[in-house]
Design a protein around this motif. Sequence first.
Motif, PDB file in Angstrom:
ATOM      1  N   CYS A 101       0.814  -1.208   0.000  1.00  0.00           N
ATOM      2  CA  CYS A 101       0.000   0.000   0.000  1.00  0.00           C
ATOM      3  C   CYS A 101       0.852   1.266   0.000  1.00  0.00           C
ATOM      4  O   CYS A 101       1.848   1.362   0.709  1.00  0.00           O
ATOM      5  N   ASP A 102       0.466   2.236  -0.843  1.00  0.00           N
ATOM      6  CA  ASP A 102       1.013   3.592  -0.761  1.00  0.00           C
ATOM      7  C   ASP A 102      -0.122   4.477  -0.247  1.00  0.00           C
ATOM      8  O   ASP A 102      -1.237   4.366  -0.742  1.00  0.00           O
ATOM      9  N   ALA A 103       0.181   5.324   0.732  1.00  0.00           N
ATOM     10  CA  ALA A 103      -0.872   6.169   1.292  1.00  0.00           C
ATOM     11  C   ALA A 103      -0.578   7.640   1.006  1.00  0.00           C
ATOM     12  O   ALA A 103       0.512   8.128   1.302  1.00  0.00           O
ATOM     13  N   ASN A 104      -1.533   8.325   0.393  1.00  0.00           N
ATOM     14  CA  ASN A 104      -1.428   9.773   0.198  1.00  0.00           C
ATOM     15  C   ASN A 104      -2.150  10.450   1.342  1.00  0.00           C
ATOM     16  O   ASN A 104      -3.354  10.283   1.502  1.00  0.00           O
ATOM     17  N   VAL A 105      -1.385  11.195   2.136  1.00  0.00           N
ATOM     18  CA  VAL A 105      -1.948  11.755   3.365  1.00  0.00           C
ATOM     19  C   VAL A 105      -1.816  13.273   3.372  1.00  0.00           C
ATOM     20  O   VAL A 105      -0.744  13.814   3.068  1.00  0.00           O
ATOM     21  N   SER A 106      -2.903  13.965   3.691  1.00  0.00           N
ATOM     22  CA  SER A 106      -2.831  15.414   3.899  1.00  0.00           C
ATOM     23  C   SER A 106      -3.791  15.797   5.013  1.00  0.00           C
ATOM     24  O   SER A 106      -4.640  14.999   5.403  1.00  0.00           O
ATOM     25  N   VAL A 107      -3.622  17.003   5.524  1.00  0.00           N
ATOM     26  CA  VAL A 107      -4.557  17.508   6.536  1.00  0.00           C
ATOM     27  C   VAL A 107      -5.076  18.868   6.085  1.00  0.00           C
ATOM     28  O   VAL A 107      -4.446  19.547   5.275  1.00  0.00           O
ATOM     29  N   ARG A 108      -6.249  19.231   6.589  1.00  0.00           N
ATOM     30  CA  ARG A 108      -6.820  20.556   6.285  1.00  0.00           C
ATOM     31  C   ARG A 108      -7.695  20.975   7.456  1.00  0.00           C
ATOM     32  O   ARG A 108      -8.198  20.117   8.192  1.00  0.00           O
ATOM     33  N   PRO A 109      -7.908  22.274   7.604  1.00  0.00           N
ATOM     34  CA  PRO A 109      -8.782  22.723   8.686  1.00  0.00           C
ATOM     35  C   PRO A 109     -10.171  22.138   8.455  1.00  0.00           C
ATOM     36  O   PRO A 109     -10.646  22.116   7.319  1.00  0.00           O
ATOM     37  N   ARG A 110     -10.784  21.623   9.528  1.00  0.00           N
ATOM     38  CA  ARG A 110     -12.114  21.036   9.374  1.00  0.00           C
ATOM     39  C   ARG A 110     -13.057  22.065   8.775  1.00  0.00           C
ATOM     40  O   ARG A 110     -13.052  23.225   9.155  1.00  0.00           O
ATOM     41  N   GLY A 111     -13.849  21.612   7.796  1.00  0.00           N
ATOM     42  CA  GLY A 111     -14.775  22.524   7.140  1.00  0.00           C
ATOM     43  C   GLY A 111     -14.242  23.056   5.820  1.00  0.00           C
ATOM     44  O   GLY A 111     -15.004  23.526   4.981  1.00  0.00           O
ATOM     45  N   SER A 112     -12.931  22.972   5.647  1.00  0.00           N
ATOM     46  CA  SER A 112     -12.347  23.463   4.399  1.00  0.00           C
ATOM     47  C   SER A 112     -12.678  22.500   3.267  1.00  0.00           C
ATOM     48  O   SER A 112     -12.820  21.289   3.478  1.00  0.00           O
ATOM     49  N   THR A 113     -12.839  23.025   2.059  1.00  0.00           N
ATOM     50  CA  THR A 113     -13.149  22.141   0.933  1.00  0.00           C
ATOM     51  C   THR A 113     -11.923  21.914   0.062  1.00  0.00           C
ATOM     52  O   THR A 113     -11.919  21.059  -0.810  1.00  0.00           O
ATOM     53  N   GLU A 114     -10.890  22.707   0.308  1.00  0.00           N
ATOM     54  CA  GLU A 114      -9.666  22.504  -0.475  1.00  0.00           C
ATOM     55  C   GLU A 114      -8.775  21.479   0.209  1.00  0.00           C
ATOM     56  O   GLU A 114      -8.778  21.348   1.426  1.00  0.00           O
ATOM     57  N   PHE A 115      -8.001  20.767  -0.612  1.00  0.00           N
ATOM     58  CA  PHE A 115      -7.087  19.780  -0.047  1.00  0.00           C
ATOM     59  C   PHE A 115      -5.785  20.443   0.386  1.00  0.00           C
ATOM     60  O   PHE A 115      -5.330  21.393  -0.245  1.00  0.00           O
ATOM     61  N   GLY A 116      -5.175  19.917   1.461  1.00  0.00           N
ATOM     62  CA  GLY A 116      -3.848  20.379   1.845  1.00  0.00           C
ATOM     63  C   GLY A 116      -2.799  19.701   0.963  1.00  0.00           C
ATOM     64  O   GLY A 116      -3.130  18.827   0.171  1.00  0.00           O
ATOM     65  N   THR A 117      -1.542  20.121   1.112  1.00  0.00           N
ATOM     66  CA  THR A 117      -0.467  19.467   0.361  1.00  0.00           C
ATOM     67  C   THR A 117      -0.259  18.073   0.931  1.00  0.00           C
ATOM     68  O   THR A 117      -0.233  17.878   2.133  1.00  0.00           O
TER      69      THR A 117
END
Lengths: 121, 478
Positions: free
Chosen positions: B194-210
Amino acid sequence: MDVFTFAIERRLADNSGFPESRFEEAMSLSNEQVTEIAHLARLQVDQADLPEYARNLSDILSFVDAMNAMETDSVEPLAHPLEMPQRLREDAVTEENQREQFQAVAPQVEAGLYLVPRVIE
Amino acid sequence: MEWETVIGLEIHAQLATRSKIFSGASTAYGAEPNTQACAVDLGLPGVLPVLNKGAVKMAVKLGLATGCTVAPRSVFARKNYFYPDLPKGYQISQYELPIVHDGELHIELEDGTTKRIGVTRAHLEEDAGKSLHEGFEGVTGIDLNRAGTPLLEIVSEPDIRSSEEAVAYMKKLHSLVRYLGICDGNMQEGSFRCDANVSVRPRGSTEFGTRAEIKNVNSFRFVQQAIDHEVERQIDLIESGGEVVQETRLFDAVKGETRSMRTKEEANDYRYFPDPDLLPLEVDDALVDEARSELPELPDAKKQRFVEQYGLSAYDASVLTASRELADYFEAVADAAGGEGKLAANWVMGELSGALNKAGLDITESPVTPAILGGMLQRITDETISGKIAKQVFEAMWNGEGDADTVIEAHGLKQVTDTGAIEAMIDEVIAANPDQVAQYKGGKDKLLGFFVGQVMKASRGKANPGQVNDLLKKKLDG
């Protein structure tokens, strides 16, 4: 004159189908970009040859750019010039072990492995 | 600030074909180095790849099982990069036109609800060889046996929101490919990774983080650890004023953390282009129908049937359908037990699973066959033995003493249901415990349990507990 330059110059001479304006906007490659492309292809390039390669490659891109200007929305992208599907083979083992023959021409082998210069630091 | 985790998984499943994807070399695991690497796998000049129909059909099966669209026409592309275990200098893969796309998988969450995870696509590609760095001075050893092994890369939508969901998705897919018989799922041997693409964003945001991509994680536990660590790292980084860099990271299982894979910045530039050696792949209706006709009953459908047919709880049904082998074993036991599904489920998930775990055995290696276990369950239902004695019988069967009837006979375990015999034992117990009898008669009802225990002991567990209970009450109260 190499074959690409020849092709481009011939197209320029008969001037068929190239919208002039597009052609002038064509991108031009820097020496740095040529060095990077050469690195990706693992080609050793003489510094002195860089300007000429840059010019030749830029000409090819201009050629592509001209093609990009064509209206192709209704054309299905071509994956292969032969218009036929791929033939499939049945899932069966048909190859025998020929390691001896293959490794006879390898520069360096040990314990059945092909040896190459160390690839991690 | 409250953060939301966004995860997409790319899972590489090694397809269980006999031969390689583009050559007739064997894919068997564990052979002597380079004995299964033919001219095509070595990338010798002049060779041409010929696609394996078995691999195509397996990809179609996965597509059908996940509700994907099967592309009537797909294309193979060259992914160019240099590494010694990739002799051609490119990997044959699929890029713009994968063989199946746009499907879904439903995972079960801890609170019992299900969640849909989109399957973006699955594409066929070839594996690379192996580089061995240990044990050599200044050189690397290359084994190309694995080169050309068919892989199916299954890409999820970024619909996953926690490491728990990621593990649930991975387990679901793992179970599915094994049900379909398209991958052995052996994670130690790298058949399912498995390769996992992981990002975080402020809850409620609709844009993806890096996002950062964590490469090659090969166990469920490591996926959870790797994601948890990576999420924490990214949040710490952003909250302390930093920025997440888009990069490839490796999971270090010993330290339980991820670290950057490349020391110097070198952008991936794979220069994909259609492979001129391979004509477009056309999958016609005949092949799709053939694949469909070979599909087994899938886990979700089986689970539903177990609930309806055997009256199992949703939880029990999902435990028993986790693998095809376990489900088959359970059904065989239920059959042999005359359709007593609930009883069969209790024994398979209880006594049998416990014994297997303890012995480190897989369900397929169980010394107790479904027929033998089912036969014993029949002796419980026809009241030849009690559930308690059955544990003794099971142990003897586990130790190879034969089937239930043989064990019951040899150890004299047949349940005593003769009222006269039980009454005689009760009389003895009452006579031997006058104090307790007096207390019971004085209102201490709880002592009934004590008497039942004494009688069972006197019968060495063989008296029918229900009868003992009834007769005791009659004698003490009467």
